[in-house]
Design a protein around this motif. Sequence first.
Motif, PDB file in Angstrom:
ATOM      1  N   GLN A  59      73.615 -64.076 -50.001  1.00 10.95           N
ATOM      2  CA  GLN A  59      72.385 -64.608 -50.583  1.00 10.95           C
ATOM      3  C   GLN A  59      72.059 -65.977 -49.986  1.00 10.95           C
ATOM      4  OE1 GLN A  59      72.483 -66.053 -54.691  1.00 10.95           O
ATOM      5  NE2 GLN A  59      70.702 -64.757 -55.099  1.00 10.95           N
ATOM      6  N   SER A  60      73.079 -66.812 -49.808  1.00 13.00           N
ATOM      7  CA  SER A  60      72.825 -68.151 -49.270  1.00 13.00           C
ATOM      8  C   SER A  60      72.414 -68.113 -47.801  1.00 13.00           C
ATOM      9  CB  SER A  60      74.051 -69.044 -49.456  1.00 13.00           C
ATOM     10  OG  SER A  60      75.132 -68.603 -48.660  1.00 13.00           O
ATOM     11  N   LYS A  61      72.772 -67.062 -47.076  1.00 15.26           N
ATOM     12  CA  LYS A  61      72.405 -66.925 -45.664  1.00 15.26           C
ATOM     13  C   LYS A  61      71.047 -66.250 -45.466  1.00 15.26           C
ATOM     14  CE  LYS A  61      76.451 -68.202 -43.907  1.00 15.26           C
ATOM     15  NZ  LYS A  61      76.619 -69.428 -43.186  1.00 15.26           N
ATOM     16  N   CYS A  62      70.567 -65.520 -46.462  1.00 13.81           N
ATOM     17  CA  CYS A  62      69.328 -64.738 -46.328  1.00 13.81           C
ATOM     18  C   CYS A  62      68.110 -65.663 -46.220  1.00 13.81           C
ATOM     19  CB  CYS A  62      69.166 -63.807 -47.523  1.00 13.81           C
ATOM     20  SG  CYS A  62      67.682 -62.784 -47.436  1.00 13.81           S
ATOM     21  N   PRO A  63      67.430 -65.670 -45.071  1.00  8.30           N
ATOM     22  CA  PRO A  63      66.296 -66.577 -44.882  1.00  8.30           C
ATOM     23  C   PRO A  63      65.058 -66.211 -45.701  1.00  8.30           C
ATOM     24  CG  PRO A  63      66.511 -65.136 -42.986  1.00  8.30           C
ATOM     25  CD  PRO A  63      67.699 -64.866 -43.871  1.00  8.30           C
ATOM     26  N   SER A  64      64.983 -64.970 -46.173  1.00  6.76           N
ATOM     27  CA  SER A  64      63.792 -64.553 -46.921  1.00  6.76           C
ATOM     28  C   SER A  64      64.026 -64.486 -48.428  1.00  6.76           C
ATOM     29  CB  SER A  64      63.293 -63.202 -46.409  1.00  6.76           C
ATOM     30  OG  SER A  64      64.271 -62.209 -46.614  1.00  6.76           O
ATOM     31  N   GLY A  65      65.240 -64.796 -48.873  1.00 12.91           N
ATOM     32  CA  GLY A  65      65.527 -64.771 -50.309  1.00 12.91           C
ATOM     33  C   GLY A  65      65.476 -63.375 -50.895  1.00 12.91           C
ATOM     34  N   ALA A  66      65.878 -62.381 -50.126  1.00 10.71           N
ATOM     35  CA  ALA A  66      65.752 -60.983 -50.545  1.00 10.71           C
ATOM     36  C   ALA A  66      66.966 -60.441 -51.290  1.00 10.71           C
ATOM     37  CB  ALA A  66      65.479 -60.106 -49.326  1.00 10.71           C
ATOM     38  N   ILE A  67      68.026 -61.246 -51.452  1.00 11.51           N
ATOM     39  CA  ILE A  67      69.251 -60.740 -52.080  1.00 11.51           C
ATOM     40  C   ILE A  67      69.456 -61.371 -53.448  1.00 11.51           C
ATOM     41  CG2 ILE A  67      71.761 -60.584 -51.881  1.00 11.51           C
ATOM     42  CD1 ILE A  67      71.381 -60.554 -48.839  1.00 11.51           C
ATOM     43  N   SER A  68      69.649 -60.501 -54.430  1.00 12.06           N
ATOM     44  CA  SER A  68      70.052 -60.917 -55.773  1.00 12.06           C
ATOM     45  C   SER A  68      71.288 -60.100 -56.122  1.00 12.06           C
ATOM     46  CB  SER A  68      68.923 -60.680 -56.782  1.00 12.06           C
ATOM     47  OG  SER A  68      68.590 -59.307 -56.843  1.00 12.06           O
ATOM     48  N   TYR A  69      71.882 -60.362 -57.285  1.00 15.87           N
ATOM     49  CA  TYR A  69      73.125 -59.690 -57.645  1.00 15.87           C
ATOM     50  C   TYR A  69      73.057 -59.073 -59.029  1.00 15.87           C
ATOM     51  CZ  TYR A  69      75.055 -62.063 -53.639  1.00 15.87           C
ATOM     52  OH  TYR A  69      75.287 -62.497 -52.355  1.00 15.87           O
ATOM     53  N   VAL A  70      73.480 -57.825 -59.124  1.00 18.76           N
ATOM     54  CA  VAL A  70      73.703 -57.205 -60.425  1.00 18.76           C
ATOM     55  C   VAL A  70      74.899 -57.937 -61.018  1.00 18.76           C
ATOM     56  CG1 VAL A  70      74.539 -55.117 -61.588  1.00 18.76           C
ATOM     57  CG2 VAL A  70      72.781 -54.949 -59.818  1.00 18.76           C
ATOM     58  N   GLY A  71      74.821 -58.307 -62.259  1.00 16.16           N
ATOM     59  CA  GLY A  71      75.902 -59.033 -62.912  1.00 16.16           C
ATOM     60  C   GLY A  71      75.715 -60.530 -62.902  1.00 16.16           C
ATOM     61  N   ASP A  72      74.654 -61.005 -62.254  1.00 16.61           N
ATOM     62  CA  ASP A  72      74.409 -62.447 -62.185  1.00 16.61           C
ATOM     63  C   ASP A  72      73.838 -62.930 -63.514  1.00 16.61           C
ATOM     64  OD1 ASP A  72      73.825 -65.051 -61.539  1.00 16.61           O
ATOM     65  OD2 ASP A  72      72.383 -64.567 -59.968  1.00 16.61           O
ATOM     66  N   ASP A  73      74.620 -63.749 -64.209  1.00 18.16           N
ATOM     67  CA  ASP A  73      74.155 -64.289 -65.480  1.00 18.16           C
ATOM     68  C   ASP A  73      73.710 -65.741 -65.346  1.00 18.16           C
ATOM     69  OD1 ASP A  73      76.518 -65.676 -65.227  1.00 18.16           O
ATOM     70  OD2 ASP A  73      77.479 -64.800 -66.998  1.00 18.16           O
ATOM     71  N   GLY A  74      73.656 -66.233 -64.112  1.00 19.98           N
ATOM     72  CA  GLY A  74      73.186 -67.588 -63.864  1.00 19.98           C
ATOM     73  C   GLY A  74      74.253 -68.662 -63.945  1.00 19.98           C
ATOM     74  N   THR A  75      75.480 -68.295 -64.257  1.00 19.06           N
ATOM     75  CA  THR A  75      76.533 -69.303 -64.388  1.00 19.06           C
ATOM     76  C   THR A  75      77.325 -69.515 -63.107  1.00 19.06           C
ATOM     77  OG1 THR A  75      78.142 -67.685 -65.222  1.00 19.06           O
ATOM     78  CG2 THR A  75      76.804 -68.852 -66.863  1.00 19.06           C
TER      79      THR A  75
END
Length: 78
Positions: A52-68
Motif C-alpha cells: 500500500q505504501s508503494k502504490c503510487p495510485s492509492g489502489a490498495i486497501s486491506y480487509v481487516g484494517d481497523d485503522g489502528t
Amino acid sequence: MSKTWYPVIDYEKCTECGICFDHCKHGVYSKRESRIIVVEGENCVHGCRGCQSKCPSGAISYVGDDGTTKGGCCCSCC
C-alpha cells in the motif's frame, strides 16, 4: 501469515504499474496479462502495509484494517 488481513485492489484506481507485484516477497500477487490480482491473500503478513505504501495510485486497501495499524512494511521484506 494471515487470514484476516489481505490486500484488495481498487481496479478503478489501479494503473497496472506492477509495483505491488514486484515489492511483495510473499507471493500474494500474480500477473494475469497486464492486470495484477491477489491470488494468495493468506500469505500477506498481518499489519504489513508495504504494498500500500508503494502504490503510487492509492489502489490498495486491506480487509481487516481497523485503522489502528500504522506505517509501511512491518515484516522486514523490504
